[in-house]
Every structure is written in C-alpha cells, then in structure tokens.
Write an enzyme that holds these catalytic residues in place. Structure first.
Site, PDB file in Angstrom:
ATOM      1  N   TYR A   5      -2.978  -1.683  10.406  1.00 52.65           N
ATOM      2  CA  TYR A   5      -2.967  -1.930   8.961  1.00 52.65           C
ATOM      3  C   TYR A   5      -1.673  -1.400   8.348  1.00 52.65           C
ATOM      4  O   TYR A   5      -1.013  -2.095   7.565  1.00 52.65           O
ATOM      5  CB  TYR A   5      -4.176  -1.265   8.320  1.00 52.65           C
ATOM      6  CG  TYR A   5      -4.237  -1.428   6.811  1.00 52.65           C
ATOM      7  CD1 TYR A   5      -4.758  -2.589   6.247  1.00 52.65           C
ATOM      8  CD2 TYR A   5      -3.766  -0.432   5.961  1.00 52.65           C
ATOM      9  CE1 TYR A   5      -4.810  -2.753   4.863  1.00 52.65           C
ATOM     10  CE2 TYR A   5      -3.810  -0.588   4.586  1.00 52.65           C
ATOM     11  CZ  TYR A   5      -4.337  -1.749   4.046  1.00 52.65           C
ATOM     12  OH  TYR A   5      -4.369  -1.912   2.681  1.00 52.65           O
ATOM     13  N   SER A  63       0.856  -1.187   0.000  1.00 56.52           N
ATOM     14  CA  SER A  63       0.000   0.000   0.000  1.00 56.52           C
ATOM     15  C   SER A  63       0.890   1.235   0.000  1.00 56.52           C
ATOM     16  O   SER A  63       2.043   1.177   0.444  1.00 56.52           O
ATOM     17  CB  SER A  63      -0.878  -0.003   1.259  1.00 56.52           C
ATOM     18  OG  SER A  63      -1.501   1.243   1.467  1.00 56.52           O
TER      19      SER A  63
END
Length: 234
Positions: free
Chosen positions: A142, A129
C-alpha cells in the site's frame, strides 16, 4: 463537471457531496451497485467499474467520453495493510492494490488529460496518503503504491506546468472509512478530510496536507530519517 473515482463511499463520497454542494455537476465511480444507486438518488451521475481491472477502467473512460470534464479526482483505493511479504499467496492482493491505487490513476490521467486541456480551467487531484512520505511496516505494498503515485503526481505537475491543468496531491491521514475499520487509534472523519481537500482545490493549492499529515511533513522537512523511524512502526 467533475469525476470522482471511488465516489460512492468514504472520502470519495464526501468529496463528491461537497463538490455538489458547491455547485459542481459530479460523476462518481464505484463497485457497489447499491451504493451507486444511492448516489444516483442524490443527483450524481454514476459509473460502475472496478478500477483494478481493464474492463472497469474501460467502462469509466467510456462513461465520460465526450463529457466536459474539468476536474478529475483519483480517489479510488484499496488497502493491503496486512500484506505478508513472505507469502506468495498474497501476491494477488498486491497486484489488486497496484492496479487500483497506481495503475488506474495513471491510466485515467492519460485518457482524460486531452479533455481537461479542452476546458478553460481544469485540475487533477491525486489522493495519496501521509504514508507516501514515510512508510509503515504493516503496509509495504500500500505504501509503495501511494509513494509511486506521489512521485508520478510531482512529475506530472512539472510536465503540465505551462498548461491550463493544475495538478494537485492530497495527502490524508488515517481516516474513519471501511478500509480502516480494523485499525485502532484516532481517526479523522471522512467529512472533515474531504472538507480540507475541497478547500485546498478551491484555494489553489498544489499539495494538500490533511490533518496530522501537516505535522508529519514538518518532521520530514527537518529530518526524513526521524519521520521514517516514527512511521515505520505505525
């Protein structure tokens, strides 16, 4: 033959569809029997397995045993974007996120690298990400999983540099999927995100910065502190 984890929905589904359109034989994993059935109807091999669990991981490994896997796409992931750092009740969410986003890709690489090495050419794609570059305050766990997977990917690339296995990191921006359904703001489509990833695989890239992550990488290259200040409030 390609294995795409989390390939029955979102970015993974689009990657699987585009790989199939390019002529690849693709197996997808997922947790939803209904979605896996739909993918089977489109000609995909399917494996049911929750990668946050040992049983799910074992099911995936067993499902591809003996198959000529030449491409592993570690795409499956779960979010923990509303994780409260001061609430022990949320630790189960953190553990689920860690197992799915970080432990499972590492385990699948360990199990499948021998099979990948047996092919003339092979690749591992770890989907991280933009938040692996600079974290946001709303997703501490996360972001940690994606930063950890980024570090693992970079180290694995070095370890396998003299082998036939290319190690690729794909860094998406915010993409319109079920995971981001509650998040406002501009989102890239899963189709367009997957298209950039598949194009990067085909053109030999080892790091695929998707969409706005290209800008984030540029800012980070100039000033990591500025990138962190921008993203921490995201």
């Amino acid at each position: 033959m390609a294995l795409v984890t989390g390939g029955s929905d979102g970015i993974g589904r689009e990657i699987a569809l585009q790989l199939q359109a390019a002529g690849a034989n693709v197996i997808v994993t997922g947790r939803s029997a209904e979605k896996l059935q739909a993918m089977a109807g489109l000609g995909f091999g399917t494996i049911a397995g929750d990668l946050s669990t040992a049983a799910g991981l074992d099911a995936v490994v067993a499902g591809v045993s003996g198959k000529p896997i030449a491409l592993l796409v570690n795409n499956a992931g779960v979010g923990a974007m509303d994780y409260s750092v001061d609430d022990p009740a949320n630790l189960a969410t953190a553990v689920n996120c860690l197992h799915t986003n970080l432990d499972a890709p590492i385990a699948l690489c360990a199990h499948l690298i021998p099979a990948l090495r047996a092919q003339p050419e092979a690749a591992i794609v770890n989907v991280t990400s933009g938040l692996a570059i600079a974290p946001c305050g709303s997703g501490a766990v996360y972001c940690a999983t994606k930063a950890g997977l980024r570090a693992y990917t970079q180290a694995l690339r070095y370890v396998l540099k003299d082998s036939n296995v290319r190690v690729i990191e794909a860094l998406p921006p915010v993409v319109a999927t079920n995971m981001t359904a509650k998040r406002d703001g501009k989102k890239m489509t899963a189709h367009d995100c997957a298209a950039e990833i598949v194009r990067g695989i085909r053109t030999g890239k080892t790091e695929i910065n998707v969409g706005m992550v290209k800008m984030l990488q540029l800012v980070h290259s100039i000033s990591p502190a500025l990138a962190r200040r921008i993203m921490i409030k995201f």
